[in-house]
Design an enzyme around this catalytic site. Structure first.
Site, PDB file in Angstrom:
ATOM      1  N   HIS A 105      -9.238   0.443  -1.141  1.00 36.38           N
ATOM      2  CA  HIS A 105      -8.596   1.494  -0.350  1.00 36.38           C
ATOM      3  C   HIS A 105      -9.623   2.528   0.102  1.00 36.38           C
ATOM      4  O   HIS A 105     -10.607   2.780  -0.590  1.00 36.38           O
ATOM      5  CB  HIS A 105      -7.503   2.168  -1.189  1.00 36.38           C
ATOM      6  CG  HIS A 105      -6.694   3.151  -0.424  1.00 36.38           C
ATOM      7  ND1 HIS A 105      -7.040   4.485  -0.338  1.00 36.38           N
ATOM      8  CD2 HIS A 105      -5.572   2.998   0.317  1.00 36.38           C
ATOM      9  CE1 HIS A 105      -6.151   5.120   0.408  1.00 36.38           C
ATOM     10  NE2 HIS A 105      -5.256   4.238   0.821  1.00 36.38           N
ATOM     11  N   GLU A 152       0.878  -1.179   0.000  1.00 37.11           N
ATOM     12  CA  GLU A 152       0.000   0.000   0.000  1.00 37.11           C
ATOM     13  C   GLU A 152       0.909   1.221   0.000  1.00 37.11           C
ATOM     14  O   GLU A 152       1.158   1.847   1.027  1.00 37.11           O
ATOM     15  CB  GLU A 152      -0.958   0.057   1.181  1.00 37.11           C
ATOM     16  CG  GLU A 152      -1.969   1.187   0.990  1.00 37.11           C
ATOM     17  CD  GLU A 152      -2.934   1.406   2.136  1.00 37.11           C
ATOM     18  OE1 GLU A 152      -3.182   2.589   2.443  1.00 37.11           O
ATOM     19  OE2 GLU A 152      -3.412   0.432   2.735  1.00 37.11           O
ATOM     20  N   ASP A 170       2.180   2.467   3.856  1.00 32.60           N
ATOM     21  CA  ASP A 170       1.295   3.613   3.586  1.00 32.60           C
ATOM     22  C   ASP A 170       2.101   4.867   3.245  1.00 32.60           C
ATOM     23  O   ASP A 170       1.675   5.988   3.513  1.00 32.60           O
ATOM     24  CB  ASP A 170       0.357   3.893   4.751  1.00 32.60           C
ATOM     25  CG  ASP A 170      -0.981   4.491   4.299  1.00 32.60           C
ATOM     26  OD1 ASP A 170      -1.114   4.816   3.105  1.00 32.60           O
ATOM     27  OD2 ASP A 170      -1.875   4.644   5.148  1.00 32.60           O
ATOM     28  N   PHE A 197      -2.355  16.619   3.769  1.00 35.81           N
ATOM     29  CA  PHE A 197      -1.117  17.194   4.301  1.00 35.81           C
ATOM     30  C   PHE A 197      -1.419  18.591   4.842  1.00 35.81           C
ATOM     31  O   PHE A 197      -1.024  19.597   4.275  1.00 35.81           O
ATOM     32  CB  PHE A 197      -0.044  17.264   3.211  1.00 35.81           C
ATOM     33  CG  PHE A 197       0.398  15.928   2.697  1.00 35.81           C
ATOM     34  CD1 PHE A 197       1.361  15.190   3.371  1.00 35.81           C
ATOM     35  CD2 PHE A 197      -0.147  15.394   1.541  1.00 35.81           C
ATOM     36  CE1 PHE A 197       1.778  13.954   2.897  1.00 35.81           C
ATOM     37  CE2 PHE A 197       0.261  14.159   1.059  1.00 35.81           C
ATOM     38  CZ  PHE A 197       1.231  13.433   1.740  1.00 35.81           C
ATOM     39  N   HIS A 230       1.816   4.738  -2.203  1.00 39.65           N
ATOM     40  CA  HIS A 230       1.078   5.622  -3.096  1.00 39.65           C
ATOM     41  C   HIS A 230       1.969   6.578  -3.881  1.00 39.65           C
ATOM     42  O   HIS A 230       3.058   6.946  -3.439  1.00 39.65           O
ATOM     43  CB  HIS A 230       0.069   6.432  -2.288  1.00 39.65           C
ATOM     44  CG  HIS A 230      -0.809   5.587  -1.425  1.00 39.65           C
ATOM     45  ND1 HIS A 230      -1.710   4.686  -1.948  1.00 39.65           N
ATOM     46  CD2 HIS A 230      -0.928   5.493  -0.074  1.00 39.65           C
ATOM     47  CE1 HIS A 230      -2.346   4.079  -0.960  1.00 39.65           C
ATOM     48  NE2 HIS A 230      -1.882   4.543   0.185  1.00 39.65           N
TER      49      HIS A 230
END
Length: 329
Positions: free
Chosen positions: A165, A8, A287, A24, A10
């Protein structure tokens, strides 16, 4: 542990940065974050090497394709992204694999793109960012909808897994459920409720009775399901109502789902998941870049479990699921 496989993990491109920016929110981190998530083979590879990660399966971040309301634009964007990713990872066949981005707004187009990505681009499966919203951002269509039965038939035929997801719930739901508590809408809580619910919908629809070989991957130590599965089964058994599932939800969790450790470095949570599903159904992930590879790797490498279990969760389970035996050559 050397040789870990992470799945996972990205990336994004410039066209989707506005989708990513809300994740963020700390002041002063966006400029670095945008460079990090757009990077594929620079800093990412350095971080992999520093943390014992041999191979990473990349996926387009959320919600991106699933968040698009215009179906034709979603179809074109998915193809463009998949072609871009294929070119980026081509020089690194033993370091990177890829999950296809799919335009689930149109099930037939999703079938065609998945088939193309697996058969022509060599992708190892697909990652879908939850429900899609064709025509209207409030119009959430989940993958248990009967229109997706041909899609799931193709997934089973191709023999590849689908990573389900998280994404945020639709704006009207967020406004009501999380009013005054925006901190809950994504990774701290809402992601897991949303994805856990999606998984239960798939189970309850009878999908895995129709297609028993389907394999779904979920992250974050199971999106709350391992910790609730006894109570879910107990209540469904005594109050089945409109649940169409022929087997228990625990059966599906043990036979049709795989769980990654992405973004959840909790040893008690892992031990619970091990007890509910067994170690053959758990895989390491980080992640990245929403979490750091170092934190995930340091935690995993020092787990108080047997070396055999650590090797399975860190490497060999993923090798088996994705047919990555070439990594041992």
């Amino acid at each position: 542990m050397i040789g870990k496989i992470a799945l996972e993990e990205h990336f994004a491109t410039e066209e989707f940065l506005e989708d990513i920016k809300p994740y963020f929110i700390r002041e002063g981190v966006w400029e670095e974050a945008r460079d990090t998530i757009c990077d594929i083979s620079g800093k990412r590879l350095q971080e992999m090497d520093a943390n014992g990660i041999e191979y990473t399966i990349l996926s387009l971040s959320a919600p991106t394709i699933q968040g698009m309301c215009n179906t034709e634009e979603a179809i074109a964007a998915a193809r463009r992204i998949n072609d871009y990713l294929a070119e980026q990872i081509k020089p690194f066949p033993k370091r990177f694999g890829a999950f296809a981005a799919l335009p689930t707004q149109d099930p037939d187009a999703a079938i065609a793109e998945l088939r193309r990505c697996v058969n022509e681009l060599g992708f190892v499966g697909a990652l879908v960012n939850g429900f899609c919203t064709p025509d209207d951002p409030e119009n959430c269509i989940y993958l248990d909808d009967p229109r997706y039965l041909p899609f799931w038939a193709e997934v089973e035929k191709l023999g590849v897994p689908v990573y389900l997801h998280p994404r945020m719930s639709v704006p009207s739901v967020r406004k009501k459920e999380y009013a005054g508590h925006d901190w809950m809408v994504s990774a701290a809580w809402g992601f897991h409720v949303e994805t856990g619910t999606h998984c239960l919908r798939l189970m309850a629809s009878g999908l895995f009775d129709k297609f028993p070989k389907l394999q779904i991957i979920i992250g974050h130590m199971g999106e709350l399901l391992p910790f609730q599965i006894w109570r879910i089964c107990n209540r469904v058994d005594s109050h089945k109502r409109d649940c169409k599932a022929e087997k228990t939800f625990k059966y599906y969790l043990e036979n049709n789902f795989h769980i990654t450790t992405s973004g959840n470095c909790s040893t008690p949570a892992l031990l619970c998941t091990m007890l509910e599903t067994g170690t053959d159904r758990i895989m390491f992930s980080t992640d990245y870049p929403y979490e750091t590879m170092k934190q995930a790797a340091d935690w995993f490498d020092n787990l108080p479990v047997s070396n055999n279990d650590k090797k399975k969760m860190g490497r060999t389970n993923a090798q088996k699921l994705f047919s990555l035996e070439f990594l041992d050559d």
